[in-house]
Scaffold this motif. Structure first.
Motif: not given
Length: 299
Positions: A113, A198, A202, A211, A216
């Motif tokens: 990421k 994600e 958020t 999250t 994940l």
């Protein structure tokens, strides 16, 4: 009459689905000719030696090379007097896999990421896989008195020798050796997760921990399990790390015990039985790791 029907021994290949339907007999014969040398080499240098190792494991000491005396005592000894060696092997492998998971998940997340030049990082991760011997000697050099880490140990009030010859150093060295496998499996699973999930979490006010917990972690579960199994299976055969970095307790792993019984004491039957047990454990773990890694690739 078709060409397939006129070719002896060929139709059953299509009937049982061993070759694609679009393959013609000439293509099948050509493919068989190309594969035959690999099959012969595999049988001669893989399956045939494995067969003799399994047969050797049921014989008493070195009687296999003279008048074979068949017995089940080798396997009963593994489950009896050498059971602690088996448990030590499994314990060290499991602890190293857990350490890989604790450090591998955040590393894989930032690699996928956040890191721009991730290919360079992946290439650098290959170095621990060059050999456990280099890794063990490198850690031994770092932890020895007067080594590069001595000032740090003095600052923390620690003695390098206590860390060097002990359980933590062995587990840490084993985990470094298999760390790339954990990052590879988790990174593959994370890279296949849609970033929009994600972002949506958020936007809905979810905290980073929420999250991670609800998005994940569940979606990367197959990669985590595949990494754990792969690291565990690879470390079942640990030999150098316990020998160089461990105490007598850590040196009771089956790989080192196998070497002593077979090479030093010439008890080939018992050492072969230990090898078969390790092989069975590694094969089982590898099967499940490959099964779950396919799930990671498709996550």
């Amino acid at each position: 009459m078709s060409e397939r029907a006129l070719t002896p021994g060929i139709p059953w290949l299509w009937r049982f689905g061993l070759i694609p339907e679009e393959y013609e007999p000439k293509q099948v014969i050509l493919a068989a000719g190309l594969v035959t040398p690999a099959v012969i080499i595999t049988v001669l240098f893989l399956f045939l030696p494995l067969f003799f190792v399994v047969l050797l494991s049921f014989t008493e000491k070195d009687s296999f090379f003279g008048q074979p005396v068949f017995t089940l005592a080798n396997y009963s000894d593994i489950l009896g007097r050498y059971f602690v060696n088996l448990m030590t092997t499994i314990q060290l492998a499991a602890e190293a896999a857990i350490v890989d998971l604790l450090f591998g998940f955040p590393f894989a997340y930032f690699l996928v990421k956040r890191v721009r030049y991730r290919d360079v990082v992946r290439a650098a991760m290959i170095f621990p896989m060059f050999g456990a011997l280099y890794l063990a000697f490198g850690m031994r050099f770092l932890l020895l008195p007067g080594g590069p880490l001595t000032p740090l140990f003095q600052l923390l009030g620690l003695q390098g020798v206590q860390i060097l010859y002990g359980h933590p150093s062995v587990v840490f060295a084993m985990s470094i050796f298999t760390f790339p496998f954990m990052v590879m499996n988790i990174g593959t699973a994370l890279s296949n997760i849609d970033p929009a999930l994600e972002e949506a979490a958020t936007c809905l006010g979810a905290h980073p921990w929420q999250t991670f917990r609800y998005i994940l972690l569940p979606l990367s579960r197959s990669g985590i399990l595949a990494g754990l199994l792969m690291c565990f299976g690879w470390n079942l055969g640990a030999f150098v790390e316990p020998l160089i970095l461990g105490t007598l307790k850590e040196q009771r792993v089956l790989a080192w015990t196998l070497y002593q019984r077979g090479v030093v004491q010439f008890d080939y039957g018992l050492s072969a039985a230990m090898g078969v047990v390790l092989l069975a454990l590694a094969f089982s773990v590898t099967y499940f790791s490959l099964r779950y890694s396919r799930g990671a690739l498709a996550a």
